[in-house]
Design a protein around this motif. Sequence first.
Motif, PDB file in Angstrom:
ATOM      1  N   ASP A 446      -8.592  -2.323  10.426  1.00 22.39           N
ATOM      2  CA  ASP A 446      -8.467  -3.884  10.274  1.00 22.39           C
ATOM      3  C   ASP A 446      -7.592  -4.818  10.719  1.00 22.39           C
ATOM      4  N   ARG A 447      -7.516  -5.243  11.514  1.00 23.27           N
ATOM      5  CA  ARG A 447      -5.961  -6.347  12.370  1.00 23.27           C
ATOM      6  C   ARG A 447      -5.711  -7.253  11.623  1.00 23.27           C
ATOM      7  N   SER A 448      -5.862  -8.016  10.991  1.00 22.24           N
ATOM      8  CA  SER A 448      -5.717  -9.393   9.753  1.00 22.24           C
ATOM      9  C   SER A 448      -4.173  -9.230   8.930  1.00 22.24           C
ATOM     10  N   LEU A 449      -3.787 -10.153   8.842  1.00 26.40           N
ATOM     11  CA  LEU A 449      -2.331 -10.582   8.198  1.00 26.40           C
ATOM     12  C   LEU A 449      -2.676  -9.645   6.744  1.00 26.40           C
ATOM     13  N   GLY A 451      -4.369  -7.736   5.326  1.00 22.52           N
ATOM     14  CA  GLY A 451      -4.956  -6.198   5.376  1.00 22.52           C
ATOM     15  C   GLY A 451      -4.409  -5.644   5.709  1.00 22.52           C
ATOM     16  N   ALA A 452      -2.875  -6.167   6.065  1.00 20.98           N
ATOM     17  CA  ALA A 452      -1.562  -5.236   6.878  1.00 20.98           C
ATOM     18  C   ALA A 452      -0.246  -5.843   5.246  1.00 20.98           C
ATOM     19  N   PRO A 454       0.264  -5.604   2.515  1.00 17.50           N
ATOM     20  CA  PRO A 454       1.128  -4.269   1.801  1.00 17.50           C
ATOM     21  C   PRO A 454       2.089  -3.636   2.681  1.00 17.50           C
ATOM     22  N   LEU A 455       1.424  -3.090   2.737  1.00 20.57           N
ATOM     23  CA  LEU A 455       2.790  -2.176   4.120  1.00 20.57           C
ATOM     24  C   LEU A 455       3.512  -2.781   4.527  1.00 20.57           C
ATOM     25  N   LEU A 456       2.906  -4.249   5.266  1.00 21.35           N
ATOM     26  CA  LEU A 456       4.162  -5.021   5.524  1.00 21.35           C
ATOM     27  C   LEU A 456       5.154  -5.470   4.792  1.00 21.35           C
ATOM     28  N   VAL A 457       5.096  -5.280   3.376  1.00 22.16           N
ATOM     29  CA  VAL A 457       6.288  -5.941   2.660  1.00 22.16           C
ATOM     30  C   VAL A 457       6.907  -4.573   1.969  1.00 22.16           C
ATOM     31  N   GLY A 458       5.791  -3.314   2.001  1.00 26.37           N
ATOM     32  CA  GLY A 458       6.560  -2.608   0.767  1.00 26.37           C
ATOM     33  C   GLY A 458       7.391  -1.783   2.131  1.00 26.37           C
TER      34      GLY A 458
END
Lengths: 575, 257
Positions: A446-449, A451-452, A454-458
């Motif tokens: 998944d290269r969509s924003l 999709g990522a 949770p990780l980016l915020v987490g």
Amino acid sequence: MSTPRPGALTPTVGAPLSRRALIGGGLAAAAVLAAPRPAWAAELRVALDRPSLAVGDLVALRVQLIDGRPRGVPDVPVGDGLSARFRGQSQETVMVNFQTTRIITYTYGLSATAEGTWTIGPIEVEVDGRMLRAEALTVTVTGAPAGEEARAAVRASLSDASPFVGELLHYSLVFEHEGEAYNPRWTPPELRGFSQLSGTDPEQTEAQLVRDGKQRTITEIRLPLVASAPGTQNIDPAVLTADMPVSADARTGRRAVDLFGRERTRTETFATKKLQATVRPLPEPRPAAFSGLVGSFALEASQLPVSVELGGTLTWELRLMGRGSLVGFRLPAAPAEGNFRVYDDAPAVRTRWERGGLESEALFRRALVPEAAGGLTVPGVELVVFDPELEQYVTLKAEGQAITVTPGADGGEVQRFGAPPAAGGGVVDALGDDILPAPAAASLGDRSLAGALPLLVGLPALPLLGLVGVELRRLIGRRGPPRAVDPLARLAALPADPAARLAAIEQLFREVCAARLGVAAPALDRAQVSTLGPEAAALYAALEAARYGGAAAALPALEADLKTWITARKAGGAA
Amino acid sequence: MSRRAFALALLLVGAPAAARPGVADLGGAQGIYEEGQAAALAGDQAGAAALYVRALAFAGGEHPALYHALGNALYREGEAGAALCAYARGQRLAPRDGDLAANRARVAREAQDKLDPPETTVSALFWLSFLSALEVAAAASLLATAGLGGLLWARARARPVGLAGPSALVLAAMLAASVWVAENRAGTTVVIAPEVTARSARGPDGVELFRLHAGAELLVADAAEDAVLLQLPDGRKGWVPAAATCSTTPGAPFPPR
């Protein structure tokens, strides 16, 4: 009470309506109100603000369609001395006696351009397969008020009344007036068969001249156009509105001014005459290499250096200029054969007003990368354009140039992508050109924003949580009770001064007793202390005696007794 | 931070990522993509395109390679407009992919309408021209982590905070704002119908304004359920049926095959 059937329209006069009956009745009423009237009930009306006009007048013409919906905006045919231009439409719904009527009003700006008696309509509109008709109106147009015609006028023209398809021309509107004209604004006509040149703004010029001893101002607006559809094209009158000063009093010769001494003005409308243009198609047969350009152009090319090192790059500049539109034009691709590669930049195109017309200029940069040492002939460029002045197809040429490619200091090596050099060291001949293939073995992920997210915020949430924890801990630590210090440790760290030492011993004794008894230390008295035992009572008495009878001598014994008592209490408590 | 607290934080962060819907279907997207490649190799470009479009619906489908393969299959099927749309979507996900850019430029050159490509980026946010929204968001996330980590270390050790941590946080906020701009900017759409007439209003009552052909890429000025308002480079606007267009925003439904 009987329950009405759902949806039944049963009037219950004098009795409270049940909920179901209310809903059913409401729905039925809404259905009746919303039901479209049959097409035969539709009606078409035409209304004009004034039945008689003067040249230059602009009035509103309203076409009303009642209970019908046409396909598109109704066409309004008018006589030669009139011009009608669609301005907009509105819709309203009127309810009378529970009967709804929908009225669509189409508003047109009607300009009087010539004297005479002219007709408007008949107007025909198709509604649901049935033709509605509004009978023609007759309008009388009288001449402009005396003096007005001479004071101000507008006229329109095309720079070429018979252009070829694709030819660049301009629509010109001239507003000539005597004296001042305030806030002039114009409505361009609908230019059927022409399109406005993108990226170029209309030009406005102003000049003043003296005619018959009177100073006159001439304002000209020029709109760049490209002829787009062949055939006879009718251009409706353009309408210009301006606030003109009211004429001076004929008897006194005084200027008309308002209460504040300002010149009084009157809003006046001026209309041009209709124009007609014949757009000619390009002559057939068209040359196979026709570039699509229409105009009088010249092609210039820069001189390339006589030699270049292998691995170097040459930039060839080609300049195409002249009267015509160059918007969207690209150079024809260079031939694929030859020991060089070609890269074309996006051209820089500009169109500007020059010498009363439009001049276009495009600069093309072609990068050439030689791929082998030796002689190299850069192929020339040929463009077939249609010249409307000569009325024939013309070939513009930029001659090819010969250069020498030297091996260079390090032997010269051109990096190639795609196929590697053949075993013999030669270059593989290109057979064709195609889109580039997709990766054969892609591992999808998944290269969509989203999709990522949770990780980016987490990820930053981790240190943030830690930071919050640290701050909370600090906050709680600041607010909590002071940590209790071991009484024996406090006894070991008494101040040296006898008075202070005695005060510290007394404070320590009181705190220990208060903690045992569950009372506040300052409120302790002898009776309360004596409940802790005879040792505590003795210590209390000894402390009082020391306080009033001299501390220095009694201090060592007091400290020893207190230590013994605290140790014994601790041992007793632990047991 | 104690080990227990760290483990709890890790759990809090990891739980939503693991619970993301569709992660289990990642193998599905991969499998369908490979099926599509096999169909394309066998010459069945229409079948391959249908499979690729199906794969888009799975998690992991939003991938530049998939859009690249879809664009190629559509191009070979003669659907230049839809191919251009697929390449444009792929480029949004991988702006530095030269092959995608070359294919997109090639198909755009072949389009009948010679329109200047619409400008969708803000020049001040220059990094958006070579970084995808995901990459910028990842940079913002790392910077925010570093900045907050620095602050945590300084507070825990009772050291002065300094400038590095707050600076990293400001930079992270700026990058995050640019991602928001990138995600909410006016998108473009590509005409996929062979020819479509733009009208002044939605539906057949609108006056015919101009005609567009497959492969024309334009800015979207407004959108309704059944129609989109397209804007030409010269500022003219017209409504066209939504079914005749394809949005270049990855994640938007791709026209069914």
